[in-house]
Design an enzyme around this catalytic site. Structure first.
Site, PDB file in Angstrom:
ATOM      1  N   LYS A   1     -13.440   1.596  10.669  1.00 53.96           N
ATOM      2  CA  LYS A   1     -12.154   2.083  11.193  1.00 53.96           C
ATOM      3  C   LYS A   1     -12.304   2.486  12.675  1.00 53.96           C
ATOM      4  O   LYS A   1     -11.407   2.254  13.477  1.00 53.96           O
ATOM      5  CB  LYS A   1     -11.647   3.261  10.357  1.00 53.96           C
ATOM      6  CG  LYS A   1     -11.244   2.905   8.923  1.00 53.96           C
ATOM      7  CD  LYS A   1     -10.004   2.025   8.831  1.00 53.96           C
ATOM      8  CE  LYS A   1      -8.737   2.729   9.264  1.00 53.96           C
ATOM      9  NZ  LYS A   1      -7.544   1.850   9.066  1.00 53.96           N
TER      10      LYS A   1
ATOM     11  N   ASP B   1      -9.752  10.368   9.353  1.00 53.72           N
ATOM     12  CA  ASP B   1     -10.668  11.479   9.626  1.00 53.72           C
ATOM     13  C   ASP B   1     -12.129  11.052   9.422  1.00 53.72           C
ATOM     14  O   ASP B   1     -13.033  11.701   9.928  1.00 53.72           O
ATOM     15  CB  ASP B   1     -10.351  12.642   8.690  1.00 53.72           C
ATOM     16  CG  ASP B   1     -10.337  12.220   7.225  1.00 53.72           C
ATOM     17  OD1 ASP B   1      -9.635  11.244   6.897  1.00 53.72           O
ATOM     18  OD2 ASP B   1     -11.041  12.841   6.402  1.00 53.72           O
TER      19      ASP B   1
ATOM     20  N   GLY C   1       0.812  -1.215   0.000  1.00 58.82           N
ATOM     21  CA  GLY C   1       0.000   0.000   0.000  1.00 58.82           C
ATOM     22  C   GLY C   1       0.846   1.265   0.000  1.00 58.82           C
ATOM     23  O   GLY C   1       2.071   1.211   0.076  1.00 58.82           O
TER      24      GLY C   1
ATOM     25  N   TYR D   1     -17.072   2.511   5.896  1.00 58.80           N
ATOM     26  CA  TYR D   1     -15.615   2.565   6.064  1.00 58.80           C
ATOM     27  C   TYR D   1     -15.252   3.257   7.378  1.00 58.80           C
ATOM     28  O   TYR D   1     -14.482   2.723   8.186  1.00 58.80           O
ATOM     29  CB  TYR D   1     -14.980   3.295   4.871  1.00 58.80           C
ATOM     30  CG  TYR D   1     -13.538   3.685   5.071  1.00 58.80           C
ATOM     31  CD1 TYR D   1     -12.520   2.732   5.015  1.00 58.80           C
ATOM     32  CD2 TYR D   1     -13.183   5.019   5.322  1.00 58.80           C
ATOM     33  CE1 TYR D   1     -11.185   3.093   5.205  1.00 58.80           C
ATOM     34  CE2 TYR D   1     -11.858   5.387   5.511  1.00 58.80           C
ATOM     35  CZ  TYR D   1     -10.867   4.421   5.451  1.00 58.80           C
ATOM     36  OH  TYR D   1      -9.552   4.784   5.646  1.00 58.80           O
TER      37      TYR D   1
ATOM     38  N   ALA E   1      -5.465  -1.852   5.354  1.00 57.39           N
ATOM     39  CA  ALA E   1      -6.879  -1.594   5.633  1.00 57.39           C
ATOM     40  C   ALA E   1      -7.696  -1.864   4.387  1.00 57.39           C
ATOM     41  O   ALA E   1      -7.163  -1.951   3.278  1.00 57.39           O
ATOM     42  CB  ALA E   1      -7.078  -0.134   6.061  1.00 57.39           C
TER      43      ALA E   1
ATOM     44  N   ASP F   1      -3.249 -12.627   6.176  1.00 54.57           N
ATOM     45  CA  ASP F   1      -4.515 -12.114   5.644  1.00 54.57           C
ATOM     46  C   ASP F   1      -5.336 -11.555   6.804  1.00 54.57           C
ATOM     47  O   ASP F   1      -5.794 -12.302   7.681  1.00 54.57           O
ATOM     48  CB  ASP F   1      -5.271 -13.247   4.940  1.00 54.57           C
ATOM     49  CG  ASP F   1      -6.577 -12.757   4.342  1.00 54.57           C
ATOM     50  OD1 ASP F   1      -6.920 -11.564   4.511  1.00 54.57           O
ATOM     51  OD2 ASP F   1      -7.265 -13.566   3.701  1.00 54.57           O
ATOM     52  N   LEU F   2      -5.522 -10.248   6.798  1.00 51.24           N
ATOM     53  CA  LEU F   2      -6.222  -9.600   7.913  1.00 51.24           C
ATOM     54  C   LEU F   2      -7.694 -10.018   8.002  1.00 51.24           C
ATOM     55  O   LEU F   2      -8.333  -9.803   9.029  1.00 51.24           O
ATOM     56  CB  LEU F   2      -6.109  -8.083   7.799  1.00 51.24           C
ATOM     57  CG  LEU F   2      -4.712  -7.500   8.044  1.00 51.24           C
ATOM     58  CD1 LEU F   2      -4.713  -6.001   7.794  1.00 51.24           C
ATOM     59  CD2 LEU F   2      -4.235  -7.783   9.463  1.00 51.24           C
TER      60      LEU F   2
HETATM   61  N1  LIG Z   1      -5.920   6.556   1.499  1.00 54.80           N
HETATM   62  C1  LIG Z   1      -6.431   7.557   2.209  1.00 54.80           C
HETATM   63  O1  LIG Z   1      -6.822   8.590   1.666  1.00 54.80           O
HETATM   64  C2  LIG Z   1      -6.512   7.471   3.720  1.00 54.80           C
HETATM   65  C3  LIG Z   1      -7.075   8.539   4.429  1.00 54.80           C
HETATM   66  C4  LIG Z   1      -7.139   8.450   5.825  1.00 54.80           C
HETATM   67  C5  LIG Z   1      -6.661   7.340   6.476  1.00 54.80           C
HETATM   68  N2  LIG Z   1      -6.144   6.302   5.759  1.00 54.80           N
HETATM   69  C6  LIG Z   1      -5.662   5.123   6.467  1.00 54.80           C
HETATM   70  O2  LIG Z   1      -4.256   5.062   6.291  1.00 54.80           O
HETATM   71  C7  LIG Z   1      -3.822   3.707   6.212  1.00 54.80           C
HETATM   72  C8  LIG Z   1      -2.968   3.504   4.979  1.00 54.80           C
HETATM   73  O3  LIG Z   1      -3.743   3.785   3.824  1.00 54.80           O
HETATM   74  P1  LIG Z   1      -3.146   3.587   2.353  1.00 54.80           P
HETATM   75  O4  LIG Z   1      -3.686   4.678   1.514  1.00 54.80           O
HETATM   76  O5  LIG Z   1      -1.676   3.366   2.430  1.00 54.80           O
HETATM   77  O6  LIG Z   1      -3.865   2.225   1.930  1.00 54.80           O
HETATM   78  P2  LIG Z   1      -3.739   1.453   0.532  1.00 54.80           P
HETATM   79  O7  LIG Z   1      -2.726   2.093  -0.337  1.00 54.80           O
HETATM   80  O8  LIG Z   1      -5.129   1.263   0.029  1.00 54.80           O
HETATM   81  O9  LIG Z   1      -3.146   0.050   0.995  1.00 54.80           O
HETATM   82  C9  LIG Z   1      -3.911  -0.845   1.755  1.00 54.80           C
HETATM   83  C10 LIG Z   1      -3.045  -2.034   2.053  1.00 54.80           C
HETATM   84  O10 LIG Z   1      -3.822  -2.944   2.846  1.00 54.80           O
HETATM   85  C11 LIG Z   1      -3.631  -4.228   2.319  1.00 54.80           C
HETATM   86  N3  LIG Z   1      -4.743  -5.104   2.622  1.00 54.80           N
HETATM   87  C12 LIG Z   1      -6.041  -4.946   2.302  1.00 54.80           C
HETATM   88  N4  LIG Z   1      -6.742  -5.998   2.701  1.00 54.80           N
HETATM   89  C13 LIG Z   1      -5.877  -6.851   3.307  1.00 54.80           C
HETATM   90  C14 LIG Z   1      -6.004  -8.112   3.913  1.00 54.80           C
HETATM   91  N5  LIG Z   1      -7.170  -8.769   3.979  1.00 54.80           N
HETATM   92  N6  LIG Z   1      -4.889  -8.692   4.446  1.00 54.80           N
HETATM   93  C15 LIG Z   1      -3.684  -8.076   4.366  1.00 54.80           C
HETATM   94  N7  LIG Z   1      -3.509  -6.880   3.781  1.00 54.80           N
HETATM   95  C16 LIG Z   1      -4.590  -6.284   3.250  1.00 54.80           C
HETATM   96  C17 LIG Z   1      -3.506  -4.010   0.824  1.00 54.80           C
HETATM   97  O11 LIG Z   1      -2.960  -5.154   0.216  1.00 54.80           O
HETATM   98  P3  LIG Z   1      -3.270  -5.537  -1.322  1.00 54.80           P
HETATM   99  O12 LIG Z   1      -2.253  -4.775  -2.135  1.00 54.80           O
HETATM  100  O13 LIG Z   1      -3.089  -7.003  -1.347  1.00 54.80           O
HETATM  101  O14 LIG Z   1      -4.688  -5.098  -1.605  1.00 54.80           O
HETATM  102  C18 LIG Z   1      -2.586  -2.803   0.809  1.00 54.80           C
HETATM  103  O15 LIG Z   1      -1.263  -3.193   0.974  1.00 54.80           O
HETATM  104  C19 LIG Z   1      -5.103   2.867   6.271  1.00 54.80           C
HETATM  105  O16 LIG Z   1      -5.288   2.420   7.588  1.00 54.80           O
HETATM  106  C20 LIG Z   1      -6.212   3.812   5.918  1.00 54.80           C
HETATM  107  O17 LIG Z   1      -7.437   3.449   6.520  1.00 54.80           O
HETATM  108  C21 LIG Z   1      -6.037   6.348   4.394  1.00 54.80           C
END
Ligand SMILES: NC(=O)c1ccc[n+]([C@@H]2O[C@H](COP(=O)([O-])OP(=O)(O)OC[C@H]3O[C@@H](n4cnc5c(N)ncnc54)[C@H](OP(=O)(O)O)[C@@H]3O)[C@@H](O)[C@H]2O)c1
Length: 309
Positions: free
Chosen positions: A135, A108, A17, A131, A66, A42-43
């Site tokens: 969270k 947020d 991610g 979502y 996530a 696997d989460l």
């Molecule tokens: N993106 C945003 O705008 C945002 C905003 C606020 C907060 N956040 C929080 O910040 C954190 C990081 O976000 P991000 O943008 O880096 O997320 P991301 O790029 O969407 O990456 C999510 C990661 O979670 C993995 N994942 C999903 N389901 C899984 C499972 N069942 N088992 C193991 N791994 C799994 C994915 O793996 P795969 O590659 O295999 O799918 C990917 O590596 C998260 O907690 C998110 O809720 C994100």
């Protein structure tokens, strides 16, 4: 009663991610990194989580993984809750057994987005969709697990790779004549690498669970400043034009959230007050404009020569 001590390593979930990828690089100097694939951890599968933690016995578990598909979550509630709500609690339980600490990432979207003031950590939550609700449940499950834990709520994550608003806008702006972008949601776009830097600072100041307990709790962690999605897109295209690499862009038009219906409702106020983070760790993330400029420079450096107009 604890089973046994940990090995001193760092387990990072979601390495594929945006945040996870940066964490793997930036935490490498702090300990042996374990970055299992989804097949290995696997989460959505509690047994897989327990097995991975019991085998690796890390000192820290850093959990940016996530279910992040905000709109899809509306019709995929079970999966979103398994990954975002149940899994953090299980990670916490397993961490507590081996005296490891957990650094968790949240959002947020746990807030309803009413008003215009930046939210503090102690403000009442009120997620608008599945979502955000999942969270929030994950934060609560981790807090109840007994593990030493730090929960970082961030917003609008983007970076040079992965699925994010910035890369989508840059692509669409080249493909289309005009683009409409929402101009009534306010927040702070936060670079994934800035979050990984923050994680490195936290793990340096709290190298083990005992130290982590002194900082335990929730912290808001976003870039400084605020903007709307429209303003963010405008600034990205301005920087892109200035680079001279891209010569043609779609015209941007601001629209309201009502003009751009999505399955999940989104908060209009995503502002998070990061004062507690700054006073606790003596660190603030950079202003969003500064980080966006760095990301754009990196994207330009990686892109081939400008195509002919
Ligand atoms: N993106 C945003 O705008 C945002 C905003 C606020 C907060 N956040 C929080 O910040 C954190 C990081 O976000 P991000 O943008 O880096 O997320 P991301 O790029 O969407 O990456 C999510 C990661 O979670 C993995 N994942 C999903 N389901 C899984 C499972 N069942 N088992 C193991 N791994 C799994 C994915 O793996 P795969 O590659 O295999 O799918 C990917 O590596 C998260 O907690 C998110 O809720 C994100």
């Amino acid at each position: 009663m604890r089973d046994a001590e940990n090995t001193g390593s760092i387990l990072i979930t979601g390495a594929s991610g945006q945040v996870g990828g940066e964490l793997v690089r930036l935490l490498a100097s702090l300990g042996t990194i374990h970055a299992p694939t989804r097949a290995e951890l696997d989460l959505a599968d509690p047994a897989s989580i327990r097995r991975a933690v019991q085998t690796l016995r890390p000192r820290w578990i850093v959990n940016p993984a996530a279910y992040t598909a905000v709109d899809r979550a509306e019709s995929d509630r079970e999966a979103a809750f398994a990954i975002n709500a149940t899994a953090p609690g299980i990670l916490g339980e397993e961490a507590a057994r081996i005296n490891a600490a957990v650094l968790h990432f949240s959002t947020d979207y746990v807030f309803s987005g009413d008003g215009t003031n930046p939210y503090r950590e102690s403000d009442p939550t009120g997620p608008l969709g599945v979502y955000g609700a999942s969270k929030l449940a994950g934060e609560q499950a981790l807090a109840a697990s007994g593990a030493a834990h730090i929960n970082l709520r961030t917003s609008w994550v983007y970076g040079t790779t992965g699925r994010n608003f910035l890369l989508t806008i840059l692509r669409l702006a080249r493909e289309r004549e005009s683009l409409t972008v929402v101009n009534d949601q306010h927040g702070a776009p936060t670079w994934s690498r800035d979050l990984a830097r923050l994680a490195a600072i936290i793990l340096t100041q709290a190298p083990d669970a005992e130290a982590a307990r002194r900082f335990q709790g929730t912290y808001h962690a976003t870039a400084q400043g605020e903007v709307t999605w429209f303003g963010f897109a405008q600034e990205a295209l301005r920087l892109s034009r200035r680079s001279g690499l891209d010569t043609r862009f779609a015209r941007l038009t601001p629209v309201t959230t009502r003009d751009y219906p999505t399955p999940a409702r989104r908060p209009s106020n995503s502002r998070l007050d990061c004062t507690l983070l700054a006073s606790t760790f003596a660190y603030s993330l950079p202003p969003w404009q500064q980080s966006l400029a760095s990301v754009m420079e990196e994207l330009f450096a990686a892109s081939p020569a400008a195509p002919a107009a």
